[in-house]
Design an enzyme around this catalytic site. Sequence first.
Site, PDB file in Angstrom:
ATOM      1  N   ARG A 109       0.812  -1.214   0.000  1.00 40.97           N
ATOM      2  CA  ARG A 109       0.000   0.000   0.000  1.00 40.97           C
ATOM      3  C   ARG A 109       0.851   1.272   0.000  1.00 40.97           C
ATOM      4  O   ARG A 109       0.471   2.264  -0.572  1.00 40.97           O
ATOM      5  CB  ARG A 109      -0.910  -0.030   1.237  1.00 40.97           C
ATOM      6  N   TYR A 110       1.985   1.202   0.687  1.00 37.28           N
ATOM      7  CA  TYR A 110       2.870   2.361   0.786  1.00 37.28           C
ATOM      8  C   TYR A 110       4.100   2.110  -0.083  1.00 37.28           C
ATOM      9  O   TYR A 110       4.416   0.963  -0.381  1.00 37.28           O
ATOM     10  CB  TYR A 110       3.301   2.551   2.248  1.00 37.28           C
TER      11      TYR A 110
ATOM     12  N   ARG B 114       7.194  -0.150   1.933  1.00 37.17           N
ATOM     13  CA  ARG B 114       6.983  -1.222   2.899  1.00 37.17           C
ATOM     14  C   ARG B 114       5.741  -2.036   2.567  1.00 37.17           C
ATOM     15  O   ARG B 114       4.798  -1.524   1.975  1.00 37.17           O
ATOM     16  CB  ARG B 114       6.866  -0.658   4.314  1.00 37.17           C
TER      17      ARG B 114
ATOM     18  N   CYS C  24      -4.669 -17.123  15.436  1.00 34.00           N
ATOM     19  CA  CYS C  24      -4.317 -16.178  16.490  1.00 34.00           C
ATOM     20  C   CYS C  24      -4.423 -16.840  17.864  1.00 34.00           C
ATOM     21  O   CYS C  24      -5.160 -17.814  18.031  1.00 34.00           O
ATOM     22  CB  CYS C  24      -5.253 -14.972  16.440  1.00 34.00           C
TER      23      CYS C  24
ATOM     24  N   CYS D  82     -10.089 -11.921  18.451  1.00 34.75           N
ATOM     25  CA  CYS D  82     -10.664 -10.665  18.946  1.00 34.75           C
ATOM     26  C   CYS D  82     -11.977 -10.418  18.212  1.00 34.75           C
ATOM     27  O   CYS D  82     -12.016 -10.458  16.985  1.00 34.75           O
ATOM     28  CB  CYS D  82      -9.722  -9.500  18.672  1.00 34.75           C
TER      29      CYS D  82
ATOM     30  N   CYS E 108     -11.889  -7.827  15.353  1.00 35.44           N
ATOM     31  CA  CYS E 108     -10.801  -8.013  14.384  1.00 35.44           C
ATOM     32  C   CYS E 108     -11.093  -7.329  13.043  1.00 35.44           C
ATOM     33  O   CYS E 108     -12.193  -7.411  12.519  1.00 35.44           O
ATOM     34  CB  CYS E 108     -10.594  -9.504  14.136  1.00 35.44           C
TER      35      CYS E 108
ATOM     36  N   ARG F 242      -9.575  -8.225  10.325  1.00 37.08           N
ATOM     37  CA  ARG F 242      -9.468  -9.250   9.280  1.00 37.08           C
ATOM     38  C   ARG F 242     -10.395 -10.416   9.560  1.00 37.08           C
ATOM     39  O   ARG F 242     -10.026 -11.576   9.378  1.00 37.08           O
ATOM     40  CB  ARG F 242      -8.023  -9.716   9.130  1.00 37.08           C
TER      41      ARG F 242
ATOM     42  N   ASP G 214     -11.789   0.123  13.014  1.00 37.69           N
ATOM     43  CA  ASP G 214     -12.120   0.018  11.590  1.00 37.69           C
ATOM     44  C   ASP G 214     -13.609  -0.273  11.411  1.00 37.69           C
ATOM     45  O   ASP G 214     -14.278  -0.748  12.320  1.00 37.69           O
ATOM     46  CB  ASP G 214     -11.292  -1.104  10.941  1.00 37.69           C
TER      47      ASP G 214
ATOM     48  N   ASP H  63      -7.258   4.398  10.086  1.00 37.65           N
ATOM     49  CA  ASP H  63      -6.859   3.687   8.874  1.00 37.65           C
ATOM     50  C   ASP H  63      -8.030   3.900   7.927  1.00 37.65           C
ATOM     51  O   ASP H  63      -9.136   3.408   8.175  1.00 37.65           O
ATOM     52  CB  ASP H  63      -6.613   2.201   9.167  1.00 37.65           C
TER      53      ASP H  63
ATOM     54  N   LYS I 175      -3.028   4.965   6.699  1.00 36.47           N
ATOM     55  CA  LYS I 175      -3.222   5.564   8.018  1.00 36.47           C
ATOM     56  C   LYS I 175      -3.071   7.082   7.962  1.00 36.47           C
ATOM     57  O   LYS I 175      -2.157   7.593   7.316  1.00 36.47           O
ATOM     58  CB  LYS I 175      -2.204   4.992   9.003  1.00 36.47           C
TER      59      LYS I 175
END
Length: 381
Positions: free
Chosen positions: A98-99, A102, A111, A115, A118, A120, A278, A315, A322
């Site tokens: 995306r950037y 990186r 995981c 969570c 989450c 994702r 998000d 984000d 971000k």
Amino acid sequence: MEQWQKLLSGSVVKVEDLPFLSNTSEEYKEKLRKVSKIFPIRINSYFLDQIKEENDPMWKQVVPTLAELDDFISDEESLDLDPLNEEGDMPVPELVHRYPDRVLLMVNNQCPIICRFCTRKRKIGFPGIVTRETLRLGIEYIRNHPEIRDVILSGGDPLLVPDKELDRILGELRSIPHLEIIRIGTRVPGTLPQRITENLCSILKKYHPLYFNIHFNHPAEITPEVEKACNMLADIGIPLGSQTVLLEGVNDDAEVMRELMHKLLKMRVKPYYIYQADMTMGTDHFRTTVEKGLQILKDMQGHTSGMGVPYFVIDTPGGGGKVRLLPNMVVEHNEKEVVVRNYEGKVFRYPQPSKKSARKKMGTPDSQEHTVSANTCQLPA
Ligand SMILES: *Cc1c(COP(=O)(O)O)cnc(C)c1O
């Protein structure tokens, strides 16, 4: 089997085994089962021990509620299973570029806990998403793109990958000459600290510069076991940072955030990001207003060391990346002076350099892009 593997294999994954459920009617449980089919349950045995009662901050992060289903049946268009449009920025499967310099590489989709908020949800806990082949393609992509100098290993949680496999992945990445930095994004040190073993540390320390960003949301997560895990990581020279998601009813409070940041600093973890939640489908009940986050930042800034105040970011929905937000501390700003308010609410004036010398040093300040006010965000006083 190692201790952490036992704790993980003893995870609660079924509605019947959920802790502290006051509503135990069969009808309610049936609805929760529907929720868990859309988004699986996992609470490892260590984390289960940290839950003290229904609705406490640990409980809320991992026990499903019917609110998750509400978002699915409403036709609120703004909620999405991929709110950051990560799939749109994947040149190869499970690698987000995306950037400019990186990338984010998913090395796993399991995981230590799942969570409920989450970002994702579409991937986590389901089999067959991240495979040896996606990993191979991801590493090959990095090798073929010399502009990539920083990779973030994510998932899922990279530290649930077995030692040998992690050693292999890190070794392959380190053999890429242009890749300067490797980062690991993980929730393991705070939710399954027993995974940080001597053997793991002996592997990790071969691959410096290696950075960690550890997900922590509440001061109650910082137990003696967690302190020990973070100390082991800091002792092998890994710079530790934290990431926190702003969550309604969990940490949307300046006192709670301040206590968390202070506890992190004591373990040599530098607070890095607080994320506005998000827009992930099924997580709407965790979202707070943006003003809430700005107010928390304002209540921390100046009242505690700058080291303990992370960046507050959104984000951006749709994949813009971000964006950092700051409470507005600028009262007025013009060519002559900048008028600012300090943390106590007192007003101070900073005279600009004389027009002539300012022009010489930094060009004509006519572009809005570089003005002070463009970098601040409005927050009602
Ligand atoms: C957050 C993120 C990064 C890293 O961002 P930094 O601000 O450098 O920490 C890289 N790629 C993606 C897709 C991200 O979401």
